[in-house]
Design an enzyme around this catalytic site. Structure first.
Site, PDB file in Angstrom:
ATOM      1  N   LYS A 150       0.790  -0.975  -0.224  1.00  0.00           N
ATOM      2  CA  LYS A 150       0.116  -0.372  -0.055  1.00  0.00           C
ATOM      3  C   LYS A 150       1.207   1.088   0.168  1.00  0.00           C
ATOM      4  O   LYS A 150       2.336   1.500   0.671  1.00  0.00           O
ATOM      5  CB  LYS A 150      -0.832  -0.070   1.314  1.00  0.00           C
ATOM      6  CG  LYS A 150      -2.032   1.396   1.591  1.00  0.00           C
ATOM      7  CD  LYS A 150      -3.536   1.250   2.516  1.00  0.00           C
ATOM      8  CE  LYS A 150      -4.060   1.858   2.407  1.00  0.00           C
ATOM      9  NZ  LYS A 150      -4.756   1.871   3.632  1.00  0.00           N
ATOM     10  N   SER A 197      -9.591  -0.216   7.489  1.00  0.00           N
ATOM     11  CA  SER A 197      -8.967  -0.278   6.338  1.00  0.00           C
ATOM     12  C   SER A 197      -8.285  -0.745   6.146  1.00  0.00           C
ATOM     13  O   SER A 197      -8.215  -1.723   3.982  1.00  0.00           O
ATOM     14  CB  SER A 197      -8.442   1.345   5.995  1.00  0.00           C
ATOM     15  OG  SER A 197      -8.611   2.661   5.682  1.00  0.00           O
ATOM     16  N   SER A 204      -9.876   1.846   3.149  1.00  0.00           N
ATOM     17  CA  SER A 204      -8.884   2.186   2.221  1.00  0.00           C
ATOM     18  C   SER A 204      -7.991   1.271   1.506  1.00  0.00           C
ATOM     19  O   SER A 204      -7.588   2.141   0.545  1.00  0.00           O
ATOM     20  CB  SER A 204      -8.183   3.674   2.690  1.00  0.00           C
ATOM     21  OG  SER A 204      -6.514   3.143   3.756  1.00  0.00           O
TER      22      SER A 204
END
Length: 505
Positions: free
Chosen positions: A76, A182, A158
């Site tokens: 990420k 997330s 996210s």
């Protein structure tokens, strides 16, 4: 080959059925072919190929580093990597190249994992749809809703890019982060396993902070066994992170049985999580899985977590307060986006933050500064800390009563169309997307999202198991047994490869 699990891939390496170089090249091709989903912000083909060649040499000499040597992994884009652009999905950091690498990434690389690139995310992790990135939204690979420009399904967020990378076979595992759900949220939306470890089990060093007291690195994987391998590889105490701890051997050297038993395992079903906004399909799934766990020998009972009903408001206040503090560093002077208006220091600050940060981020900074005003501090921040303690104490009492695990939904609905998603404001999104996940972060507990079945529209539905601190071994054993029982269908990669209509959206 892209449908293999990590364990299966490593077995292929051992048997010389394929090489890390071949797999790396195949993954890079898949990333390029799937670019219409916008899962990656930065792809690292040359660096990945170099790592793959080095891994191949180790396998050839019979000296692999471990169970991740040669395995392609995605990261990420809020984890720092030396000399690799790290954006947090924001214009503010669009050209930020860190001088060091996050500890969890270093540990994966130390095990021989091949890092393919950095994945897309909601700006600074402030979102539940992976729709708020400065580099465009990430799209769910499971279904194309229609031909209209915004008629596609969200991934959840996210960590939406990481979830899509794993679901589509672009990578065999991925790092996400989890502050209020997330990692688990997009895992649920995209039909993969999403693990939020106990707070402190994995180092946060090099994870660009959102909310320090709740942020944890998360793991996304195709199956529970793979999540366990990635957890064992990354768990450690880190002198660079004072909140990290030396996790028990059961976490650092986690091994799951082939078919774990649930006989006698006490599983609680929190009644407060049956809340307004839950769609009938999720409720039916929750009830059905509870019954199936009981049929497998688990002792399933209703439990109460009375203060969870206040979690959304409590989380919002604490998150905004920590954001206001953390984001003071983004001023356009030391690093990050710098506006051209330098008529005064105040003007430079204001212009840089307005241009570099989106409306959601700016809104949380403003709210946090309001909550932290001297006149409001006790009323909002102190009160939220007290409620957080009550939420945490609820979990402690339930686990002290003999309950070993909790079974809850992850989100209250299946993935929404982007056109529906944009009709909701940020507060409404959080109440639907994060109600079941935020309390776990406030209590610092481990949780895992397990894909269970497809909705009537063909979209993944998942449930969550939650355990006491450092109970990852027992929690993942139950998750694996559930996974075996439900046999969730994986994404058809051949069908996905021909969904070219996405490319025009």
């Amino acid at each position: 080959m892209l449908s293999l699990t990590i364990k299966e891939l490593v077995s292929h390496f051992k048997a010389k059925k394929c090489s890390p170089v071949d797999i790396c090249a195949t993954c890079i091709k898949e990333i390029n072919d799937s670019s219409f989903l916008n899962a990656f912000v930065t792809v690292l083909p040359e660096a990945a190929e170099k790592q793959a060649r080095e891994s191949h040499a180790r396998w050839k000499s019979g000296k692999p580093r471990g169970p991740l040597d040669g395995v392609p992994i995605a990261v990420k884009d809020n984890f720092c990597m030396t000399g690799v652009r790290t954006t947090c999905g924001s214009r503010m950091l669009a050209n930020f190249y860190p001088p060091y690498t996050a500890t969890v990434v270093e540990r994966l690389q130390g095990e021989g994992a091949v890092v393919l690139g950095k994945t897309n995310m909601d700006e600074f992790g402030m979102g539940s749809g992976a729709t708020d990135s400065a580099f465009g939204p990430t799209k769910n690979p499971w279904k194309n809703a229609g031909e209209a420009a915004d008629d596609w399904y969200i991934t959840g967020g996210s960590s939406g890019g990481s979830a899509v990378a794993v679901a589509t076979g672009c990578s065999f595992g991925a790092l996400g982060s989890d502050t209020g759900g997330s990692t688990r949220n997009p895992a649920s939306r995209c039909g993969v396993v999403g693990l939020k470890p106990t707070y402190g089990a994995l180092s946060r060093h090099g994870l660009i902070p959102l909310t320090n007291s709740m942020d944890v690195p998360g793991i996304l994987a195709k199956c529970v066994d793979d999540a366990a391998v990635l957890l064992s590889a990354t768990a450690c105490a880190d002198p660079n992170d004072s909140t990290s701890v030396s996790a028990p051997d059961s976490v650092r050297h986690l091994k799951l049985a082939g078919e774990p038993s649930l006989k006698g395992v006490k599983i609680g079903v929190p009644k407060e999580y049956h809340c307004p906004g839950m769609c009938p399909e999720v409720l039916d799934l929750w009830r059905d899985v509870a019954d199936r766990l009981a049929a497998l020998g688990a002792v399933v009972s209703s439990v109460s977590l009375p203060h969870s009903r206040y979690s959304t408001e409590c989380y919002s206040v604490l998150n905004c307060c920590e954001v206001a503090s953390n984001f003071a560093r983004y001023d356009g002077l030391e690093y990050g986006h710098r506006a051209s208006d330098d008529s005064s220091t105040d003007a430079l600050y204001a212009a840089s933050r307005h241009e570099g940060l989106n409306e959601v981020v700016r809104g949380r900074i403003l709210a946090g500064n309001y909550f932290l005003l001297r006149a409001n501090y006790e009323k909002y921040f102190t009160k939220a800390l007290q409620v957080r303690r009550l939420i945490s104490d609820d979990f402690t009492k339930v686990f002290a009563s003999g309950v070993e695990l909790l079974l809850t939904p992850v989100t209250l609905t299946a993935a929404l169309r982007h056109s529906e998603w944009t009709l909701k404001d940020n507060r409404e999104r959080a109440s639907v997307e994060d109600f079941c996940t935020q309390p776990v972060n406030m209590a610092g507990l481990p949780a895992v999202s397990v894909p269970c079945r497809l909705s009537r529209e063909g979209l993944p539905l998942s449930l969550q198991l939650v355990g006491p601190k450092f109970s990852e071994a027992a929690m993942l054993a139950a998750a694996k047994r559930l996974e075996l029982e439900l046999s969730f269908p994986r994404l058809d990669l051949q069908l996905h490869a021909h969904q070219e209509s996405y490319a025009t959206l």
